[in-house]
Design a protein around this motif. Structure first.
Motif, PDB file in Angstrom:
ATOM      1  N   PRO A 161       0.802  -1.233   0.000  1.00 43.19           N
ATOM      2  CA  PRO A 161       0.000   0.000   0.000  1.00 43.19           C
ATOM      3  C   PRO A 161       0.834   1.281   0.000  1.00 43.19           C
ATOM      4  CG  PRO A 161      -0.937  -1.583   1.506  1.00 43.19           C
ATOM      5  CD  PRO A 161       0.380  -2.147   1.048  1.00 43.19           C
ATOM      6  N   THR A 162       2.075   1.208   0.433  1.00 42.41           N
ATOM      7  CA  THR A 162       2.927   2.407   0.404  1.00 42.41           C
ATOM      8  C   THR A 162       3.269   2.814  -1.025  1.00 42.41           C
ATOM      9  OG1 THR A 162       5.018   1.190   0.550  1.00 42.41           O
ATOM     10  CG2 THR A 162       3.955   1.826   2.636  1.00 42.41           C
ATOM     11  N   THR A 163       3.026   1.921  -1.993  1.00 40.53           N
ATOM     12  CA  THR A 163       3.298   2.250  -3.395  1.00 40.53           C
ATOM     13  C   THR A 163       2.049   2.762  -4.101  1.00 40.53           C
ATOM     14  OG1 THR A 163       2.802   0.077  -4.357  1.00 40.53           O
ATOM     15  CG2 THR A 163       5.015   0.391  -3.449  1.00 40.53           C
ATOM     16  N   LEU A 164       0.955   2.914  -3.375  1.00 43.35           N
ATOM     17  CA  LEU A 164      -0.300   3.372  -3.977  1.00 43.35           C
ATOM     18  C   LEU A 164      -0.546   4.843  -3.676  1.00 43.35           C
ATOM     19  CD1 LEU A 164      -2.608   0.364  -2.976  1.00 43.35           C
ATOM     20  CD2 LEU A 164      -1.423   0.741  -5.164  1.00 43.35           C
ATOM     21  N   MET A 165      -1.126   5.516  -4.651  1.00 41.81           N
ATOM     22  CA  MET A 165      -1.546   6.906  -4.443  1.00 41.81           C
ATOM     23  C   MET A 165      -2.835   7.141  -5.221  1.00 41.81           C
ATOM     24  SD  MET A 165       1.273   8.860  -6.820  1.00 41.81           S
ATOM     25  CE  MET A 165       0.455  10.399  -7.063  1.00 41.81           C
TER      26      MET A 165
ATOM     27  N   TYR B  99      -7.592   0.773  -1.835  1.00 42.67           N
ATOM     28  CA  TYR B  99      -7.048   0.061  -0.676  1.00 42.67           C
ATOM     29  C   TYR B  99      -7.778   0.459   0.614  1.00 42.67           C
ATOM     30  CZ  TYR B  99      -3.918  -1.572   2.924  1.00 42.67           C
ATOM     31  OH  TYR B  99      -3.407  -2.195   4.031  1.00 42.67           O
ATOM     32  N   SER B 100      -8.065   1.728   0.760  1.00 42.01           N
ATOM     33  CA  SER B 100      -8.702   2.192   2.004  1.00 42.01           C
ATOM     34  C   SER B 100     -10.119   1.647   2.164  1.00 42.01           C
ATOM     35  CB  SER B 100      -8.708   3.719   2.068  1.00 42.01           C
ATOM     36  OG  SER B 100      -9.565   4.249   1.078  1.00 42.01           O
ATOM     37  N   ARG B 101     -10.739   1.202   1.057  1.00 43.08           N
ATOM     38  CA  ARG B 101     -12.088   0.638   1.134  1.00 43.08           C
ATOM     39  C   ARG B 101     -12.108  -0.867   1.421  1.00 43.08           C
ATOM     40  NH1 ARG B 101     -12.739   4.181  -3.305  1.00 43.08           N
ATOM     41  NH2 ARG B 101     -12.589   2.458  -4.766  1.00 43.08           N
ATOM     42  N   LEU B 102     -10.940  -1.501   1.471  1.00 46.81           N
ATOM     43  CA  LEU B 102     -10.903  -2.938   1.783  1.00 46.81           C
ATOM     44  C   LEU B 102     -11.340  -3.179   3.218  1.00 46.81           C
ATOM     45  CD1 LEU B 102      -7.503  -4.106   0.207  1.00 46.81           C
ATOM     46  CD2 LEU B 102      -9.810  -4.606  -0.627  1.00 46.81           C
TER      47      LEU B 102
ATOM     48  N   ASN C  62      -3.522 -13.434   1.202  1.00 49.47           N
ATOM     49  CA  ASN C  62      -2.131 -13.492   0.752  1.00 49.47           C
ATOM     50  C   ASN C  62      -1.909 -12.463  -0.360  1.00 49.47           C
ATOM     51  OD1 ASN C  62      -2.897 -14.750  -1.834  1.00 49.47           O
ATOM     52  ND2 ASN C  62      -3.316 -16.562  -0.584  1.00 49.47           N
ATOM     53  N   PHE C  63      -0.650 -12.250  -0.726  1.00 49.81           N
ATOM     54  CA  PHE C  63      -0.318 -11.216  -1.703  1.00 49.81           C
ATOM     55  C   PHE C  63      -0.862 -11.551  -3.088  1.00 49.81           C
ATOM     56  CE2 PHE C  63       2.455  -8.837  -4.605  1.00 49.81           C
ATOM     57  CZ  PHE C  63       2.205  -7.556  -4.121  1.00 49.81           C
ATOM     58  N   GLU C  64      -0.894 -12.825  -3.446  1.00 46.64           N
ATOM     59  CA  GLU C  64      -1.424 -13.210  -4.753  1.00 46.64           C
ATOM     60  C   GLU C  64      -2.894 -12.806  -4.868  1.00 46.64           C
ATOM     61  OE1 GLU C  64      -2.014 -17.131  -7.554  1.00 46.64           O
ATOM     62  OE2 GLU C  64      -0.514 -17.196  -5.972  1.00 46.64           O
ATOM     63  N   GLU C  65      -3.673 -13.084  -3.830  1.00 44.67           N
ATOM     64  CA  GLU C  65      -5.084 -12.707  -3.812  1.00 44.67           C
ATOM     65  C   GLU C  65      -5.225 -11.181  -3.846  1.00 44.67           C
ATOM     66  OE1 GLU C  65      -8.740 -12.842  -0.619  1.00 44.67           O
ATOM     67  OE2 GLU C  65      -7.339 -14.527  -0.631  1.00 44.67           O
ATOM     68  N   PHE C  66      -4.393 -10.503  -3.078  1.00 43.80           N
ATOM     69  CA  PHE C  66      -4.377  -9.044  -3.048  1.00 43.80           C
ATOM     70  C   PHE C  66      -4.149  -8.491  -4.457  1.00 43.80           C
ATOM     71  CE2 PHE C  66      -1.983  -5.071  -2.538  1.00 43.80           C
ATOM     72  CZ  PHE C  66      -2.830  -4.344  -1.721  1.00 43.80           C
ATOM     73  N   GLY C  67      -3.134  -9.021  -5.146  1.00 52.51           N
ATOM     74  CA  GLY C  67      -2.810  -8.575  -6.494  1.00 52.51           C
ATOM     75  C   GLY C  67      -3.928  -8.847  -7.481  1.00 52.51           C
TER      76      GLY C  67
ATOM     77  N   TYR D 131      -9.890  -4.792 -10.272  1.00 51.72           N
ATOM     78  CA  TYR D 131     -10.469  -3.470 -10.077  1.00 51.72           C
ATOM     79  C   TYR D 131      -9.941  -2.473 -11.115  1.00 51.72           C
ATOM     80  CZ  TYR D 131     -12.131   0.758  -7.836  1.00 51.72           C
ATOM     81  OH  TYR D 131     -12.771   1.951  -7.582  1.00 51.72           O
ATOM     82  N   PHE D 132      -8.654  -2.550 -11.421  1.00 48.08           N
ATOM     83  CA  PHE D 132      -8.036  -1.597 -12.351  1.00 48.08           C
ATOM     84  C   PHE D 132      -7.828  -2.188 -13.745  1.00 48.08           C
ATOM     85  CE2 PHE D 132      -6.827   0.292  -8.291  1.00 48.08           C
ATOM     86  CZ  PHE D 132      -7.179   1.612  -8.525  1.00 48.08           C
TER      87      PHE D 132
END
Length: 173
Positions: free
Chosen positions: A39-43, A50-53, A60-65, A71-72
């Motif tokens: 999340p530090t790489t998001l703006m 991210y803030s709406r999660l 896990n990171f795979e699911e996150f990605g 979404y995008f």
């Protein structure tokens, strides 16, 4: 933590995710750290997403990605195909060398490009019948072989032009 450019929702997210993953994994980070650090790489809209999660909604990171990519999806760079290479043509005033470099740059973006497809898209785009003949005789078996054949032809062509220029200069003197 290594520097990874921030993602704002307008560039290729898959490329951003892979850059981040590679940079962090080089330092031996865990999957949990990937999830906490990303999340530090998001703006902008990326940070808004991210803030709406919901808390603890990602395992896990795979699911996150995957969730982020879904979404995008609209910002994803379209994948190049062999058909997209068909539109490449050597432009007026463009040297053969510059055209081959431009073609190669595009061809490298086509996943699993078949050598015959590469040849069949390069040849019609080049203005040089001699290059077409030389590459057809070579019958390249890979993109690397195709580019090597084109480079050899260009090298010979440039050498012949230099020799002709020197002969003309010597004749004029």
């Amino acid at each position: 933590m290594p520097h990874v450019p921030q993602y704002d929702g307008t560039t290729d997210l898959v490329d951003h995710l892979e850059t981040f993953r590679t940079m962090i994994l080089l330092h031996g980070a865990s999957d949990g750290f990937l999830c906490r650090a990303f999340p530090t790489t998001l703006m902008g809209v990326g940070r808004d997403w991210y803030s709406r999660l919901k808390p603890n909604s990602i395992d896990n990171f795979e699911e996150f990605g995957e969730d982020l990519v879904r979404y995008f999806m609209s910002s994803r760079r379209p994948q190049k195909t062999a058909a997209s290479l068909m539109a490449l043509r050597q432009e007026d005033g463009e040297s053969l060398k510059a055209f081959v470099i431009r073609f190669n740059r595009e061809a490298l973006q086509v996943p699993n490009l078949d050598p015959s497809a590469a040849t069949n898209t390069l040849l019609p785009g080049a203005k040089s019948n001699e290059l077409r003949r030389a590459l057809a005789l070579r019958n390249p078996h890979s993109l690397d072989d195709l580019m090597a054949g084109a480079e050899e032809y260009i090298s010979v062509e440039e050498t012949l032009v230099a020799l002709d220029t020197n002969r003309k200069r010597t004749f004029e003197e």
